[in-house]
Write an enzyme that holds these catalytic residues in place. Structure first.
Site, PDB file in Angstrom:
ATOM      1  CB  CYS A   1       4.254 -15.339 -30.726  1.00 45.19           C
ATOM      2  SG  CYS A   1       3.218 -14.646 -32.544  1.00 45.19           S
TER       3      CYS A   1
ATOM      4  CG  HIS B   1       5.478   5.852   6.621  1.00 41.11           C
ATOM      5  ND1 HIS B   1       6.532   6.030   6.992  1.00 41.11           N
ATOM      6  CD2 HIS B   1       5.969   7.693   7.222  1.00 41.11           C
ATOM      7  CE1 HIS B   1       7.602   6.284   7.499  1.00 41.11           C
ATOM      8  NE2 HIS B   1       7.300   7.078   7.605  1.00 41.11           N
TER       9      HIS B   1
END
Length: 794
Positions: A752, A422
């Site tokens: 990269c 919750h």
């Protein structure tokens, strides 16, 4: 039986939301429409909204309630508590009208008769007529009572359910959302109990709850009844399942994270509301294994897909495994109400924290934001009123009753709870960062202490000392111009992969395996291969870390496979180029058990690393484990978008040897579409580019090592760091050689290294040279994309 006040689930559809609320309408929809498709849902009956209104009209109850609420200020928490309690007592004291009472009794008797006259137990749940509207997550606003049996106890539980529409959080929530109190009605659902008290239960979502990535099913699971998972009283196990490969019938579990699962909720021998269940400790042996099997995870994910397809939208689903018959059941399904509402918003907000950081505690991150403020320690609900606007609310676990004060907080931190509890659901809906399941946050954090709560760094949320410098960037993704080159991403952390999935890119140009080994394994592969030879202390440490996995070696292979599969799934079917481990000897030595197996080198940057390590007699069995993991991801899981990259190949002999080693380990170039990429990061690679390309399908340029080795400087040395520049003419000559060789042979060439992320002008030069792709750090993708489009689309 008149179905004025009571209706059997199988006679309900989603069109009956106004009559029986979202929860019960959804149960009816699934029982009537999805049973034939294999989804198991326990049967039962529901009282109608008409029954509820008739009950309130009975004995002048509604007039008294309206009068009490008319003058209530919900921001006055003490007054809210007093009025709410008074109204609930009125409801409990009022008997049901005669017709409703008779219909409940008749339905109960039929339910018992259908069960062969057995002493059945049921769950009595609330279903509000506005509860599961997509724009209002009333999560857990009303009560659920488990293991109820006997007609009188069922009716008492129904009274409690009716009263729960006037608990403090529900009253406050309706005001907050703009609902009139009297337009929301309540239906009580009476459903056969699934015996998950002796099994397991949990919650699943048909998307990733934090990023909104919708190609996965996210499953949580713990022992016992599901209330502990929903309430956040336990830290459950977590699993991600990839939808496309699940549909294709492949093994589709991407990731598994073991929760602590300290307690479980079981039945007591009492059958009335409030006394029918209790929590007990989970034995350590059970805590240290997953609460459900891979087969059960897969079955649940199939149910989730079936339910999502039927409803045509992302869903939030509660499930239980019956410990007696061993079967899985769906207990509830409702629309997911937070991430799916953000679909139309194509703005990307990123948070970054600058400067040095001191970690005070950590847990599971909820959301992707950062919050700051003074710590407000709250022991229990009686202290709620002390939370002021902007405080960081720190407590053991939140109860849904706390919603009125949660929205005052800048962040929420709890000792207990998982990502589907919750506290997590309400925090997401309110847009407040939360870190749950910290273990001992209430001991580590001090009242009034200034802290920064970060949920912007992956699955793990951090609480840092002080009010740190937080940088917020907003990016509109709707109007991106065409890129003049393929833009890919450098990603190492699988926990962040789904967050980056909505960035515009052609995939992952560099997936760093060493991040997975360092962060998610942390043990030297040789120490796992030779587990039986380790001393008792090291054995104990390894045993603790590998809990839940079949063996030390399985742990290593499984964890690499999980990490790589998560990265590959996040951009599927676009490419993911995975670099095999590129640790240096000093980095391998830092892993648990590693110092025994690694040499001491004066300059490990230029030492035992890359291809030479993979084919060395003292490491090739470790390399075989990496290969086994990647073979599983590609061949078994079906993620054939994975390509393999080999770093630091010094000589043509090493190139030949490593390609042979890959083939011997089941990763043959060209088989099942496998491409092998070589990291072009040494001057020898550029000078002999055409010969190296005989063995590989292309190059990915590592500009960091290429720069340091061309210029002869140690990139880790501050004394010469000023000379480190990828744009140096000598480096550019090397890159030109590499790019032109690939173009000549019509092979892939990308970059990269860090260079294009740091220097957009360097990225522009690379594109002009004919590079096929630039792979960037995710935080520079948009900026570099826009720069290149502006400079080169002219």
């Amino acid at each position: 039986m008149a179905d004025n006040y009571v209706i059997w689930f199988e006679n309900l559809r989603m069109t009956d939301v106004e009559r029986v609320g979202g929860k019960n309408a959804s149960l009816g929809e699934m029982i009537s429409q999805l049973t034939e498709k294999g989804v198991r849902v326990p049967g039962g009956f529901a009282t109608t909204a008409e029954a509820y209104r008739a009950f309130l009209a009975h004995n002048g109850l509604s007039e008294r309630i309206s009068a009490a609420l008319a003058k209530l200020d919900v921001e006055d928490v003490a007054e809210l508590a007093r009025v709410g309690k008074e109204i609930r007592q009125w409801i409990l004291d009022t008997p049901f009208p005669e017709q409703l009472d008779a219909e409940i009794e008749a339905a109960w008797n039929k339910m018992v008769a259908d069960a062969g006259g057995a002493d059945i137990s049921v769950a009595v749940r609330s279903s509000a007529t506005a509860e599961d509207l997509p724009d209002a997550s009333f999560a857990g606003q009303q009560e659920t009572f488990l293991n109820i049996n006997g007609l009188d106890n069922v009716k008492e539980a129904m009274h409690h359910v009716f009263a729960s529409l006037y608990n403090d959080r529900a009253i406050s929530y309706r005001v907050h959302k703009g609902f009139e109190h009297d337009i929301v009605a309540l239906s009580a659902g009476v459903q056969r109990m699934v015996r998950s008290d002796s099994g397991a239960s949990g919650v699943m979502f048909t998307l990733d709850t934090e990023s909104g990535y919708d190609q996965v099913v996210f499953v949580t699971s713990s022992y016992g009844l599901g209330e502990n998972v929903v309430q956040g009283a336990v830290n459950p196990d977590e699993f991600y399942v990839f939808k496309p490969t699940l549909k294709a019938g492949k093994p589709a579990i991407l990731r598994k994270t073991m929760g602590s699962k300290h307690i479980k909720m079981i039945f007591t021998d009492k059958a009335e509301a409030g006394k029918s269940v209790t929590n007990v400790d989970v034995p350590e042996e059970d805590r240290n294994r997953f609460s459900i099997t891979d087969e059960e995870i897969t079955e649940l994910a199939h149910y989730a897909l079936t339910i999502e397809k039927h409803y045509g939208r992302p869903m939030d689903i509660e499930w239980g495994r019956d410990g007696l018959d061993g079967k899985l059941y769906i207990l509830q399904a409702r629309p997911e109400t937070v991430k799916s509402q953000e679909e139309g918003n194509r703005n990307l907000r990123r948070f970054a924290i600058n400067g040095d950081k001191t970690v005070l505690c950590e847990g599971r991150a909820i959301g992707q934001k950062v919050g700051q403020g003074k710590v407000r320690l709250i022991k229990d609900a009686s202290e709620m009123d002390s939370v002021e606007a902007g405080d960081v609310l720190v407590t053991d676990m939140t109860d849904p009753d706390w919603e009125p004060v949660m929205k005052r907080a800048s962040a929420i931190v709890t000792n207990r709870g998982g990502r589907t509890c919750h506290a997590a659901i309400i925090a997401r809906e309110l847009g407040i960062p939360a870190v749950v399941g910290c273990g001992n946050a209430t001991e580590l954090l001090k009242n009034g202490q200034e802290v920064t709560v970060s949920c912007a760094e992956g699955d793990t949320g951090f609480i840092y000392a002080g009010l740190l410098d937080v940088q917020i960037t907003d990016v509109a993704l709707d109007n991106m111009p065409k890129a003049p080159v393929k833009v890919m991403m450098n990603v190492g952390n699988p926990e962040l992969a789904f967050s980056f999935a909505n960035l515009p890119s052609e995939g992952i140009g560099l997936a760093r395996m060493e991040f997975i080994i360092n962060r998610q394994i942390g043990i030297h592969p040789k120490a796992l291969l030779e587990f039986d030879k380790q001393d008792d202390e090291l054995k104990a440490e390894i045993t603790r870390r590998i809990a839940g996995y079949a063996s030390p070696v399985d742990f290593y292979v499984d964890k690499i496979a999980e990490g790589v599969a998560t990265l590959a799934a996040s951009v599927y079917p676009r490419k993911t180029i995975v670099r095999m481990s590129d640790f240096k000897s000093n980095e391998y030595a830092n892993l648990v058990g590693g110092n025994v197996y690694e040499p001491h080198e004066e300059n490990p940057m230029l030492g035992f690393r890359g291809a030479a390590r993979y084919v060395a007699d003292n490491f090739k069995d470790c390399f075989a484990l990496e290969c086994k993991a990647l073979k599983r991801v590609r061949d078994e899981m079906g993620l054939t978008n994975v390509e393999i990259m080999i770093p630091f190949v010094r000589t043509l002999g090493e190139a030949e040897a490593v390609v042979k080693a890959l083939k011997e380990n089941g990763l043959e170039r060209g088989k099942n579409g496998l491409r092998l990429i070589m990291m072009c990061e040494l001057p020898s690679n550029a000078v002999l580019a055409e010969q190296f390309l005989q063995y590989f399908d292309g190059f990915s340029i590592g500009s960091n090592d290429m720069t340091q080795l061309t210029l002869g400087l140690d990139r880790d040395s501050g004394l010469v760091s000023e000379s480190f520049d990828e744009r140096n003419p000598a480096v550019k000559v090397m890159l030109h050689l590499a790019i032109s060789a690939c173009r000549k042979q019509n092979k892939y060439v990308g970059i990269c290294g860090q260079g294009p992320s740091d220097h957009p002008d360097f990225a522009k030069w690379l594109v002009e040279e004919g590079i096929e792709s630039v792979s960037l750090n995710p935080d520079t993708v948009i900026e570099t994309w826009l720069y290149l489009a502006n400079e080169l689309n002219k």
